[in-house]
Design a protein around this motif. Structure first.
Motif, PDB file in Angstrom:
ATOM      1  N   SER A 273     -31.107  66.755  20.545  1.00 16.90           N
ATOM      2  CA  SER A 273     -29.810  67.315  20.925  1.00 16.90           C
ATOM      3  C   SER A 273     -28.865  67.248  19.734  1.00 16.90           C
ATOM      4  N   PHE A 274     -27.988  68.219  19.655  1.00 12.20           N
ATOM      5  CA  PHE A 274     -27.076  68.282  18.511  1.00 12.20           C
ATOM      6  C   PHE A 274     -25.924  69.209  18.868  1.00 12.20           C
ATOM      7  N   GLN A 275     -24.932  69.229  17.991  1.00 14.29           N
ATOM      8  CA  GLN A 275     -23.802  70.136  18.084  1.00 14.29           C
ATOM      9  C   GLN A 275     -23.687  70.927  16.779  1.00 14.29           C
ATOM     10  N   VAL A 276     -23.261  72.173  16.894  1.00 13.24           N
ATOM     11  CA  VAL A 276     -23.090  73.041  15.728  1.00 13.24           C
ATOM     12  C   VAL A 276     -21.665  73.568  15.733  1.00 13.24           C
ATOM     13  N   THR A 277     -21.045  73.528  14.563  1.00 14.94           N
ATOM     14  CA  THR A 277     -19.714  74.098  14.416  1.00 14.94           C
ATOM     15  C   THR A 277     -19.620  74.833  13.089  1.00 14.94           C
ATOM     16  N   VAL A 278     -18.754  75.828  13.045  1.00 13.98           N
ATOM     17  CA  VAL A 278     -18.555  76.645  11.852  1.00 13.98           C
ATOM     18  C   VAL A 278     -17.072  76.674  11.527  1.00 13.98           C
ATOM     19  N   GLN A 279     -16.758  76.510  10.256  1.00  9.93           N
ATOM     20  CA  GLN A 279     -15.387  76.611   9.767  1.00  9.93           C
ATOM     21  C   GLN A 279     -15.317  77.732   8.739  1.00  9.93           C
ATOM     22  N   LEU A 280     -14.338  78.609   8.890  1.00 16.92           N
ATOM     23  CA  LEU A 280     -14.089  79.682   7.930  1.00 16.92           C
ATOM     24  C   LEU A 280     -12.757  79.419   7.249  1.00 16.92           C
ATOM     25  N   THR A 281     -12.764  79.413   5.941  1.00 16.53           N
ATOM     26  CA  THR A 281     -11.548  79.173   5.173  1.00 16.53           C
ATOM     27  C   THR A 281     -10.918  80.500   4.804  1.00 16.53           C
TER      28      THR A 281
END
Length: 764
Positions: A255-263
């Motif tokens: 199990s895991f979590q994924v996140t994306v950040q755009l600058t």
């Protein structure tokens, strides 16, 4: 995930030997988004005379593949014009596995979506000039077929949101995608709260435009904590695909979590807000990159029923060099097909300040603009440098402008971004760049000025360089020069342009003179082809002396138009045209065939049999004009009327032979010294024309053809009618006060009845 398979095919086309890009066969395909594999099935078969060409020789077939635009190929290894960038492509050579059929397969895993182009051709031949219809030609037909398999319902990641995922033991990977809008300087993908049997046994892969491959940007989450993968200078207006893959042999559920950040490069200290509305997240640039606040949405994006998404504040660290500068647009002015000028507002002179780059965007329309040549020209105004040693560097990049934190860097490439470099200074104030068949979309040109010092390049102070910038789209490079012709070609609904070179010149711009004809050689070939027609002067003199005035007029017509047709048909610069090329060619072909027709009809001596024999001359002119209009190079369209004339002559001679019970013409001298030599010379001319003539020996073999044909006419033309002393009166017709006395030798075949002289007028 769920896979969908699509199938595309194209109509078989006949392949040609390679001479230039104008001789290739181009095929256009479109690969949809989210495609995981594309398979081209390349089918090639032979045909000869409408049946399978089992007896045709095996000729290798080369196929080129390229995404976004047609391939820029160079199988003859010629030199490209100066300042020309050559994009790469894939190549595949097909060999024959069966006597009349072969199949090749070309697989592309995770291909880039959009337009794909296939180019196919045969090897270069020896340049033999074949007569159309003389024999059944071997045809090599090529048919590409495309099978694509694409994923549907790929989970979409929203910037600033956390997506929870559990990977079952039987699953190997999870695939996501996130859309990167314009003015994004950085994409950061992070795996959080990873729990498994052996720590975090995951691979994190990221790729733009298509699902990741084994060689894509990869991070092993076992060895990196936190598991973060960053992409600087991402492609704007494209999907980025994130693949979370489990290590092989790992048991249990992970199990895991994924996140994306755009600058956002217009606000480098802030990430894209978590509640960005869908219209903004799916693209929408704000005012040329100027700094300003982003509108916040009123509601979060929709959540997927399979995962749980909830807003989470993500700390963002400010990175140097992430600021983007204003992008100046260009005005598109279409003049013609592949003739487009891109004008700069308040240009074309551009000021390049020392502290920041000047960025411009050139938009090429999908499909419409990829078949030409993108030209870029920089010219430095040396007087604006104020004596400083300033160099202006320009970086041309596709789909994202290059902004580097290193102000002294002179490269236009990164690990994931390729570009083209231009530079101008006081000593070299002009720089050009040509890109044949450019990929469509947005091209960004970044200009910056640096000063040369002992330690390399450094930022300048208080010097604003001024450059003249010109960007335009043209069909061919320099319009193919004086030794080439720019041709506009079409395959289905796709247009593209290519050079067709002449006089031995080669290359994309007809600038490679390794095999070029010299001026002396061009002049010699022109003189040989033109002056060899002077050989028609003796047949004209013989025809006039024998009172064959109509035949003499036809020979003069042939001599005149053949001379000026070949003067206009030359491949080099020694060319002289008094009329349009098509008119000269038609008159040359018509004159040549009419010369054969009137000569054979004159040999038939039809005047005693057909009172109005001149009607055959008119009939021949009409038939030959019709045949030339139908197919100017078809063998039977041209040979049919000639055989018809020979048949008329054979019937006339046979009738005289049967009536007299004696061979016609009756004298052996006529056969030995005129008919046989003339027939042999004409046969030799036809054999040279049909089987020996090639592109390399054309100028002298065709000149010999002129000499032989004109010489055969001089031998075959019948002699002038001779007056006879013994005349037998014809029976007197009633109602006529005169009798016509003719030469009786006409019936013996010794003189020409068409010009029989009236030796006396017998009164009643």
């Amino acid at each position: 995930g769920l896979f969908v398979t699509d199938y595309f095919t194209r109509t078989p086309r006949k392949l040609s030997p390679f001479r230039s890009f104008a001789s290739i066969e181009l095929f256009h395909f479109h690969i949809p988004e989210d495609t995981v594999i594309a398979v081209w099935n390349l089918i090639t078969f032979k045909e000869q005379g409408g049946t399978f060409g089992d007896q045709c020789p095996d000729r290798s077939i080369t196929v080129y593949f390229r995404s976004g635009a047609p391939s820029v190929i160079n199988p003859l290894h010629t030199h490209f014009p100066r300042d020309t960038a050559v994009p790469g492509s894939f190549a595949l050579t097909l060999t024959w596995t069966l006597p009349n059929r072969t199949t090749g397969v070309f697989n592309v895993t995770s291909p880039l979506p959009g337009d794909w182009f296939l180019a196919a051709h045969l090897p270069k031949d020896e340049g033999k000039i074949s007569v159309k219809g003389l024999y059944e030609e071997c045809q090599y037909l090529f048919q590409p077929q495309l099978i694509v398999q694409r994923l549907v319902n790929i989970a979409v990641l929203y910037p600033g949101h956390v997506t929870e995922q559990s990977m079952a033991p039987h699953n190997r990977s999870c695939l996501y995608k996130v859309f990167v809008p314009s003015y994004t300087s950085r994409v950061l993908v992070e795996v959080l709260r990873c729990r498994g049997a052996e720590g975090c046994p995951l691979w994190l892969r990221v790729r733009a435009k298509a699902p990741p491959l084994h060689n894509s940007t990869t991070l092993d989450c076992r060895e990196h904590t936190p598991c973060q993968l960053a992409q600087d200078l991402p492609f704007w207006q494209h999907w980025y695909y994130v693949l979370v893959e489990k290590h092989p042999g790992v048991p249990g559920t992970v199990s895991f979590q994924v996140t994306v950040q755009l600058t956002d490069c217009s606000r480098p200290s802030l990430a894209r807000p978590p509640f960005l509305p869908s219209s903004a997240s799916m693209n929408m640039p704000h005012s040329f990159g100027s700094a300003g606040g982003l509108a916040l949405g009123d509601s979060p994006p929709p959540t997927s029923p399979n995962d749980t998404k909830h807003p989470a504040p993500v700390p963002v660290t400010s990175h140097t060099g992430e600021r983007c500068w204003p992008v100046r647009p260009t005005l598109r002015n279409e003049l013609d097909t592949f003739s487009v000028h891109f004008y700069i507002f308040f240009g074309p002179n551009v000021s390049v300040p020392p502290d920041r780059p000047a960025v411009f965007v050139i938009n090429l329309l999908p499909v419409l603009d990829s078949g030409g040549v993108l030209n870029l020209e920089l010219r430095l105004n040396v007087s604006s440098l104020c004596g400083e040693n300033v160099t202006v560097f320009g970086c041309l990049n596709h789909e994202v402008p290059l902004t580097s934190s290193d102000n002294t860097s002179v490269t236009c490439e990164t690990e994931s971004l390729a570009g083209f470099l231009l530079s101008v200074n006081a000593t070299a104030s002009l720089s050009r760049l040509r890109i044949p068949y450019p990929q469509t979309g947005s091209w960004y040109l970044s200009l910056r000025s640096l000063c040369a010092t002992e330690h390399g390049f450094e930022p300048c102070t208080n010097v604003t360089a001024e450059v003249y910038l010109r960007a335009y789209l043209s069909p061919c490079i320099n319009d193919c020069g004086i030794y080439g012709q720019c041709k506009l070609l079409r395959t289905n609904n796709y247009l593209y342009a290519a050079c067709e070179c002449k006089a031995g010149w080669n290359g994309w711009g007809c600038t490679d003179n390794a095999e070029a004809f010299s001026y002396g050689f061009q002049l010699l070939s022109t003189l040989l082809l033109c002056l060899s027609n002077v050989m028609f002067v003796p047949p004209v003199a013989i025809a006039v002396r024998s009172h064959y005035l109509l035949e003499a007029a036809v020979y003069i017509f042939t001599m005149f138009f053949s001379t000026f047709y070949h003067a206009c048909d030359q491949p080099g610069i020694v060319v002289f045209c008094i009329m349009e090329y098509d008119v000269l060619q038609f008159c040359d072909f018509l004159g040549s065939l009419m010369s054969v027709w009137v000569t054979v009809i004159a040999m038939a001596r039809l005047q005693p049999v057909v009172k109005q024999a001149s009607v055959l001359y008119l009939l021949g002119a009409m038939l030959l004009s019709m045949a030339l209009q139908m197919d100017r190079h078809g063998l039977w369209n041209l040979l049919g009327p000639s055989l018809f004339a020979l048949g008329i002559m054979a019937v006339a001679w046979t009738a005289r032979t049967i009536r007299r019970r004696h061979c016609y013409p009756p004298t052996w001298k006529r056969w030995a010294f005129y008919l046989c030599p003339g027939a042999l010379i004409a046969a030799a001319a036809v054999l040279l024309y049909a089987f020996v003539e090639t592109e390399e020996n054309y100028f002298y073999i065709h000149s010999i053809w002129h000499l032989l044909i004109a010489g055969s006419v001089g031998f075959l033309l019948p002699p002038r009618a001779k007056p006879s002393r013994r005349l037998g009166p014809l029976p007197r017709r009633k109602g006529c006060g005169y009798q016509l006395c003719v030469n009786e030798q006409e019936e013996l075949g010794l003189v020409d009845p068409a010009v029989a002289s009236i030796n006396s007028i017998c009164t009643s």
